[in-house]
Design an enzyme around this catalytic site. Structure first.
Site, PDB file in Angstrom:
ATOM      1  N   HIS A   1       5.434  -4.352  21.904  1.00  0.00           N
ATOM      2  CA  HIS A   1       6.848  -4.710  21.577  1.00  0.00           C
ATOM      3  C   HIS A   1       7.100  -6.140  22.517  1.00  0.00           C
ATOM      4  O   HIS A   1       6.494  -6.505  23.465  1.00  0.00           O
ATOM      5  CB  HIS A   1       7.572  -3.761  22.587  1.00  0.00           C
ATOM      6  CG  HIS A   1       9.228  -3.484  22.201  1.00  0.00           C
ATOM      7  ND1 HIS A   1      10.184  -4.497  22.884  1.00  0.00           N
ATOM      8  CD2 HIS A   1       9.986  -2.909  21.329  1.00  0.00           C
ATOM      9  CE1 HIS A   1      10.992  -4.308  22.764  1.00  0.00           C
ATOM     10  NE2 HIS A   1      11.397  -3.254  21.674  1.00  0.00           N
TER      11      HIS A   1
ATOM     12  N   ASP B   1       3.040   0.333  28.726  1.00  0.00           N
ATOM     13  CA  ASP B   1       4.597   0.458  28.153  1.00  0.00           C
ATOM     14  C   ASP B   1       4.574   1.912  27.673  1.00  0.00           C
ATOM     15  O   ASP B   1       3.868   2.255  26.455  1.00  0.00           O
ATOM     16  CB  ASP B   1       4.652  -0.574  26.934  1.00  0.00           C
ATOM     17  CG  ASP B   1       6.048  -0.339  26.286  1.00  0.00           C
ATOM     18  OD1 ASP B   1       6.778   0.644  26.672  1.00  0.00           O
ATOM     19  OD2 ASP B   1       6.386  -1.060  25.383  1.00  0.00           O
TER      20      ASP B   1
ATOM     21  N   GLN C   1       7.430   4.623  24.091  1.00  0.00           N
ATOM     22  CA  GLN C   1       7.499   5.627  22.884  1.00  0.00           C
ATOM     23  C   GLN C   1       6.606   6.902  23.139  1.00  0.00           C
ATOM     24  O   GLN C   1       6.403   7.574  22.329  1.00  0.00           O
ATOM     25  CB  GLN C   1       6.943   4.857  21.575  1.00  0.00           C
ATOM     26  CG  GLN C   1       7.815   3.721  21.189  1.00  0.00           C
ATOM     27  CD  GLN C   1       9.151   4.215  20.913  1.00  0.00           C
ATOM     28  OE1 GLN C   1       9.357   5.333  20.631  1.00  0.00           O
ATOM     29  NE2 GLN C   1      10.107   3.228  20.726  1.00  0.00           N
TER      30      GLN C   1
ATOM     31  N   LYS D   1      15.857   6.313  25.352  1.00  0.00           N
ATOM     32  CA  LYS D   1      14.864   7.044  24.396  1.00  0.00           C
ATOM     33  C   LYS D   1      14.513   8.114  24.760  1.00  0.00           C
ATOM     34  O   LYS D   1      13.641   8.716  23.762  1.00  0.00           O
ATOM     35  CB  LYS D   1      13.813   5.859  24.251  1.00  0.00           C
ATOM     36  CG  LYS D   1      13.864   4.497  23.804  1.00  0.00           C
ATOM     37  CD  LYS D   1      12.853   3.811  23.612  1.00  0.00           C
ATOM     38  CE  LYS D   1      12.804   2.386  23.678  1.00  0.00           C
ATOM     39  NZ  LYS D   1      13.527   1.592  22.261  1.00  0.00           N
TER      40      LYS D   1
ATOM     41  N   CYS E   1      11.059  -5.445  16.785  1.00  0.00           N
ATOM     42  CA  CYS E   1      10.665  -6.426  18.108  1.00  0.00           C
ATOM     43  C   CYS E   1       9.043  -6.164  18.306  1.00  0.00           C
ATOM     44  O   CYS E   1       8.808  -6.120  19.311  1.00  0.00           O
ATOM     45  CB  CYS E   1      11.457  -5.627  19.219  1.00  0.00           C
ATOM     46  SG  CYS E   1      13.154  -5.601  19.326  1.00  0.00           S
TER      47      CYS E   1
HETATM   48  C1  LIG Z   1       7.079   0.283  22.476  1.00  0.00           C
HETATM   49  C2  LIG Z   1       8.551  -0.231  23.112  1.00  0.00           C
HETATM   50  N1  LIG Z   1       8.449  -0.834  24.431  1.00  0.00           N
HETATM   51  C3  LIG Z   1       9.353  -1.480  25.038  1.00  0.00           C
HETATM   52  C4  LIG Z   1      10.644  -1.230  24.309  1.00  0.00           C
HETATM   53  C5  LIG Z   1      11.843  -1.630  24.994  1.00  0.00           C
HETATM   54  O1  LIG Z   1      12.908  -0.608  25.437  1.00  0.00           O
HETATM   55  P1  LIG Z   1      14.278  -1.183  26.111  1.00  0.00           P
HETATM   56  O2  LIG Z   1      14.911  -1.821  25.035  1.00  0.00           O
HETATM   57  O3  LIG Z   1      14.831  -0.110  26.288  1.00  0.00           O
HETATM   58  O4  LIG Z   1      13.953  -2.111  27.292  1.00  0.00           O
HETATM   59  C6  LIG Z   1      10.880  -0.260  23.254  1.00  0.00           C
HETATM   60  C7  LIG Z   1      12.046   0.087  22.412  1.00  0.00           C
HETATM   61  O5  LIG Z   1      12.917  -0.947  22.132  1.00  0.00           O
HETATM   62  C8  LIG Z   1       9.547   0.160  22.599  1.00  0.00           C
HETATM   63  O6  LIG Z   1       9.596   0.617  21.460  1.00  0.00           O
END
Ligand SMILES: Cc1ncc(COP(=O)(O)O)c(C=O)c1O
Ligand SMILES: Cc1ncc(COP(=O)(O)O)c(C=O)c1O
Lengths: 142, 405, 405, 142
Positions: free
Chosen positions: B117, B194, B197, B220, B360
């Protein structure tokens, strides 16, 4: 519900069978429009004689809304004066904002097929991309 | 499919029969117990924690620390290894600024998987640019796996840091974090995971995971927006410089000298988000009360059913593994000749909420040669009839768009 | 004192006759309308904004941007000059990292007032240490004013940045920001203002203020914790590098090149806090519905009454101005021979919540020669009888602690 | 309510008129305790002969709870064996956690005046500062 859709035949036809999606040799004006949130890209090419758009075409990549809207627009502006094209751009914007009269929408001919885009705010940018690009470019010339 | 799901759905005021919310990888809905916990906090215990010597502030402090302990237990960590942040993105930036900017030097290598991401890619790109470290790309196969060659190219004896997601938000596949971490650790590097998910959808044990740091987002996993977590090994956190500076993260401040507070407070500058932490605690309690057995069975059944249906529709191409078991509730796809934004709009007309775009994860899109795609993603509260509504609409999309006319 | 206050108090579930909450400078309580707005958002409109092409996401986006416009109007700014952060501390760190670290160089001067909250001091100390800029101290008099000599010493033609609070959380006095800003601007420097204690309590107009950047926290103005604001002049924000990087703050990302989104999105990495922004919007609407005339009259009456009472108690020493008009709802004090923590505990026994300690302004405490102090701070929902409860207990403290026995 | 308080006479007396707040020439053991959240500081000084605390005093700065608690503790441990002093520290901690029996609290004599500190969680650190400092230091010696 399963079958009702904003994507009427005018839009899908112009998207699948565009009339003006082609390159142009030595255009007088080239305009680039980008919609970064969707990735839509449009390259408008115009030939202008004595303030009249004698020919126009576009190339691009993007959603059906942006591509059909461009094709419809080009179809309408060929043969018109620049000032007249700008007026149409204004009418189109008015329609999108649900501010146009019935006569004005009538005047927009096939572009009226995009009227209901206002129900999908996230897609408005796609519909107006080519119109905004044309409008700004002509305004820049004036 | 468990029939109790209709009772579970009653906990979510926003869910109804008109709209099928299938964008759960972007954010989840919130159960009544989470809303109630946040409200109870503000209506009976709200004060600025840590700072006050009076009862209300002591209660706020206790609630906040109880939430920390709850988050720690949820991932098998120690309480003082949990830092509350705003979201996963802030957690990852914290590591980039605090660890990355202060520890990496020219010649060091940062390995980042191509499927990250943007929030686990851009911070490392910045660190590389500012420190002179080399950014190396861990490429993946079209099914989301990493070949031995790709791993050998990306992870070397100069790898000081590996940034890798537990589960990609495009593939939905569980990555072999432990195996990669072992390689990185062998050469003294650290691993930043990370978990945005993964943590919401499967049991997590940080000791089994093998990573050194783990980021995830509350929103999430049923919690309110505005609260996230960074977990880190205590010794590592303790050795790291502060990130944001200000109130609460200090022990003593004088004009010419400062002593920072202990971990985790060192990394929590300014007034903390007690309401958000309480909401996250209630979300974790809700998840625990359902149990991951139920949650995973539910999400897998939905994924299996949906993937099978999608495969039978002409012109639909699924991104990633063939097998539903490698799609943890997430299926990204394209429709021949139809732009993903049009797919989403057409779905929306039928009351189906799905995602369109680059998710993203644009470098992955580039790598896969896909400009953008659509994505359906499930939570345990979704139903087979919602999945069917998605499938039925998907079945008509190409004809609605004029193909075959 | 307005008698309607008892009706206003009914909007705050936590307020009752048992406990007098007089630590409002630390954080405020939340009215029912704020709680209801947040709940309504989660129960009817919750989705990840910006990302979705479906109606729910469009609604979430619209709510979030409506909140931005509301915050902008509240301080007389343009919509795209409002960046949502977690709290004032994050707003100030954003400026320190984005502007400070990238624009200051050895020899440049950063002027910071001695009365700054740690959150508007430590970030600049860090910037000075890392960039080689010189940190200069703007000293104040015991009544919280700045002498011309002190100003001339701190602000020079090398001052690239002045960090100054609009209202100190110890003195409660309004600072002459505009006058100082004019001096700094004359030499091309910029001014970063901390509005944490001013924005909640008096009308703010950024154009009249004269600063270039302004930070404040939602939780100190009736909004939930976890949402804050940074305002900045558009051209300045536009010229600044991003701070945190990740989702949402980009236009396009490829492995080897990135285009950042426009201001304000460039500074909002990751999933934004829509619930918090909606809460802040409801809080601003609540403040607007009461009106600052009412709020200020209320808070001034309480301050005047309390200060008068305090002056008549032996052994109580007020910090700052003699005059209640220079105490915007905040009165810090010491009690001869009684440690502030004991003062707070004794107050707590009588159901009075006040603050004890250094108030995150330790350099000021050092400067005033006070190790720590107590602080009473009012919101418009406080009553004279609460103030009297505080005064009555204060009157007994020294005898409770054995003095005169 | 206005007059009820945790600060009973034992505490206020030891705070205002400490028995053992003084310096000591060449102590055998010096222990420093700091409570950073409040700023409480305590310096314990002990003379030890044959495992027995023959004399003790303290200096420091902080709230009444921390200072009175130190004074009471010193008063109790003078003349006791180190192991015995440690046992008292254990009892004190038990009392603070509301786990001590009545007899145990009795044994703590004047220190029992701090029993109710458990009702003020933020102040517990102040009450235990000197006891914890002593306990850790003796443990370190063993
Ligand atoms: C794999 C992954 N990492 C990071 C994020 C970033 O999360 P956030 O936008 O809550 O900071 C997301 C979701 O948008 C994601 O799907
Ligand atoms: C003057 C001042 N500035 C900054 C802050 C920091 O605010 P926050 O803790 O919400 O970041 C505060 C409050 O604690 C304050 O009083």
């Amino acid at each position: 519900m399963e079958d009702r859709t904003f994507y009427n035949e005018v839009i899908t036809d112009h998207n699948l069978h565009p009339l003006h999606k082609s390159d142009m040799d030595s255009p007088d004006i080239v305009l680039e429009g980008v919609n970064p949130s969707c990735g839509d890209e449009i390259l408008l090419m115009l030939k202008v004689n004595d303030g009249v758009i004698s020919d126009a075409s576009y190339s691009g990549d993007g959603c059906a809304v942006s591509q059909a809207s461009a094709d419809i627009m080009i179809d309408m502006i060929i043969g018109r004066e620049l000032s007249e094209a700008r007026r149409l751009c204004g009418l189109f914007m008015k329609m999108i904002k649900s501010e146009a009269t019935e006569e004005e929408i009538e005047e927009l001919e096939e572009a009226g097929a995009l009227e209901n885009i206002s129900r999908m705010p996230a897609r408005v940018k796609c519909a107006v991309l080519s119109w905004r690009t044309l409008d700004e470019a002509i305004a820049g010339k004036e | 499919m468990n029939r109790d799901i209709y009772r579970v759905r009653e906990d979510f005021a926003i869910l109804n029969d008109e709209v099928a919310y299938l964008d759960n990888a972007a954010t989840t809905q919130k159960p009544a117990s989470v809303m109630a916990a946040v409200r109870r906090y503000y209506e009976t215990q709200n004060a600025n924690p840590f700072r006050g010597v009076y009862s209300l502030s002591e209660q706020a402090t206790a609630e906040y620390e109880r939430a920390r302990a709850c988050a720690a237990a949820f991932i098998g960590a120690k309480d003082n290894e949990i830092i509350f942040t705003r979201n996963a993105s802030e957690s990852l930036n914290l590591v980039a600024y605090s660890y990355g900017m202060n520890n990496l030097k020219p010649g060091d290598e940062i390995a980042v998987s191509i499927m990250e991401h943007h929030s686990n890619f851009l911070p490392w790109r910045m660190v590389a640019q500012k420190t002179g470290a080399v950014l190396k790309c861990l490429k993946c196969e079209p099914d989301g796996t990493f070949s031995d060659t790709a791993i050998a190219e990306a992870i070397t004896d100069k790898t000081k840091l590996l940034a890798i997601t537990c589960v990609s938000n495009v593939f939905g596949r569980v990555n072999p974090v432990r195996k990669l971490a072992n390689m990185v650790h062998e050469n003294g590097g650290i691993v930043v995971c990370d978990g945005a998910q993964s943590v919401p959808h499967m049991p997590t044990s940080v000791s089994e995971l093998g990573a050194d740091l783990l980021a995830f987002s509350g929103h999430k996993m049923l919690a309110p927006m505005g609260i996230g977590v960074l977990w880190g090994r205590y010794e590592l956190l303790n050795s790291m410089e502060p990130f944001m500076q200000g109130g609460e993260m200090i022990e003593t401040v004088h004009w010419d000298r400062v002593r920072y507070a202990e971990v985790p407070h060192k990394f929590e500058a300014g007034t903390v988000n007690v309401g958000g932490a309480v909401g996250l605690m209630a979300a974790i309690e809700y998840i625990n009360s359902l149990g991951f057995d139920f949650i995973m069975a539910q999400e897998r059944a939905l994924t299996e059913h949906t993937l099978k249906g999608m495969k039978s529709i002409n012109g639909v191409n699924v991104i990633g593994a063939e097998d539903a078991q490698h799609h943890e509730g997430i299926i990204a796809f394209t429709v021949d000749g139809v732009h993903p934004h049009d797919v989403s709009s057409i779905m929306n007309e039928a009351g189906v909420c799905i995602r369109a775009g680059h998710h993203c994860a644009q470098p992955l899109m580039d790598h896969l040669g896909v400009r953008s795609s659509s994505r359906v993603s499930f939570a345990f509260y979704n139903t087979v009839s919602e999945a069917d509504r998605f499938l039925n609409r998907l079945d008509t999309i190409r004809s609605l768009m004029g193909y075959g006319r």
